[in-house]
Design an enzyme around this catalytic site. Structure first.
Site, PDB file in Angstrom:
ATOM      1  CB  SER A  22      33.830  34.220  46.826  1.00  0.00           C
ATOM      2  OG  SER A  22      33.792  33.464  48.012  1.00  0.00           O
TER       3      SER A  22
ATOM      4  CE  LYS B 226      40.178  36.015  45.987  1.00  0.00           C
ATOM      5  NZ  LYS B 226      38.991  35.167  45.823  1.00  0.00           N
TER       6      LYS B 226
ATOM      7  CB  SER C 133      40.760  43.095  44.087  1.00  0.00           C
ATOM      8  OG  SER C 133      41.437  41.951  43.607  1.00  0.00           O
TER       9      SER C 133
END
Lengths: 228, 228
Positions: A58, A62, A130
């Site tokens: 986090s 991304k 993920s």
């Protein structure tokens, strides 16, 4: 057997063709199923399809890098899309909670939707933490039955030290996790399993976002995805 | 609160921007989130996005007409895809059974995936019996929060008399339903609720498939979807 079983086969795909083959001359329709092939979609788009699977902590960047890649590819004339929490978590996966089973189902569905986008000929970027190798490898396997010469699963590891992610902490999630207000937070009290052999490995703490995005686009260029 | 809550907000979308706005000069990255707008995707594709929702009895010709439309639109240079039992039922919806709840969930997910494809700028055709008005209207509502001038949900009623469908019966499903081997078969012992005001209404028993497909494409032409 339920009528829904009909959906499991190519029932409706060629009814007229079958009527004809059975010699039913009363039918005034003669039809050879027209459908657009993968090759035709690739030729029209000018690139091969693939999923760019961004994984990382986090706050690692991304979505930021994925959107930058998406923009670069769009500007190159590619057909693209980004799947991330904004458009998936409320809608398709809005019925999922936060149990282990639901986390697995979350990634499974994202993998399946990615596969549909790849089937449609797009370069689709996914931006989800993920954290588990098994889940990511499941998606890789989902995409492995391809007839394409190139792999259609490209793992992009957004490698950012947790200290940097925690310093960025744009929504205060790390702070809440440290305070015990969020449980099972990746990197704090839940594991992030490192990608074993990612196709692309970028470091957002050491490079500009543009350089990170360019690295992903260069991977596609150097591996023949953009020259169809 | 679980870490997955982070996916519910735009957490990862602009961490660097937020760092900058907080005056963190130690960061060497300055980033204004780049993302491709709907307008940019439309301009690149040369058409507006929409879902063509084909509905009709088993054997009515939904997949056949949908694939014919897909091919015509592809040949016109549009970016397209077909969602049907072949690519959805095994994959994304492979975990669903045949209960009432699962049938509703089946259509809900197809609606959500259609919405993602529309968001990506495509003309996506779906070919599922979808016998209930409520389910179809739910999908219409899912797609109604659009900023586009055109509706993004186009209901295409494949209107074929059940006698014709039953005569075609390519997989022998009607025969099995009549013999009581399949329960809840639409048109036999489960209702097909007629579309109330479908955007397109085609009759495969009276027209060639090409004419049916052309009627759908003409709807798009006459309503400004193909001239962006």
């Amino acid at each position: 057997m339920d009528f829904f079983m009909s959906l499991l086969s190519k029932t409706a795909a060629s009814p007229y063709q079958e009527i004809e083959s059975e010699g039913d001359k009363s039918s005034d329709v003669v039809w050879h199923l027209a459908s657009v092939s993968h090759a035709q979609r690739e030729t029209a788009n000018g690139h091969a399809p693939a999923v760019l699977w961004f994984t990382g902590l986090s706050g690692s960047g991304k979505s930021t890098v994925a959107n930058a890649v998406d923009k670069m590819l769009h500007d190159l004339g590619c057909k693209t899309y980004v799947l991330d929490g904004d458009n998936v978590r409320h809608g398709l996966n809005g019925d999922l909670g936060f149990s282990d089973a639901d986390r697995v189902e979350n990634i499974r569905r994202i993998g399946e939707v990615s596969k549909l986008f790849v089937d449609a000929g797009l370069l689709v970027s996914t931006a989800f933490i993920s954290p588990f190798v098994e889940d990511r490898e499941s998606v890789r396997a989902q995409l492995s039955d391809s007839q394409h010469s190139n792999s259609q699963f490209i793992e992009v590891y957004i490698d950012t030290p947790i200290e940097v992610c925690e310093q960025r902490d744009p929504k205060g999630l790390y702070k809440k996790a440290r305070a015990g207000e969020i449980k099972n937070f990746t990197g704090i009290d839940s594991a992030y399993e490192l990608p074993i052999n990612p196709e692309v490995h970028v470091k957002t703490a050491e490079q500009s976002i543009e350089a990170c995005a360019q690295q992903v686009v260069d991977y596609l260029k150097c591996n023949g995805y953009l020259d169809v």
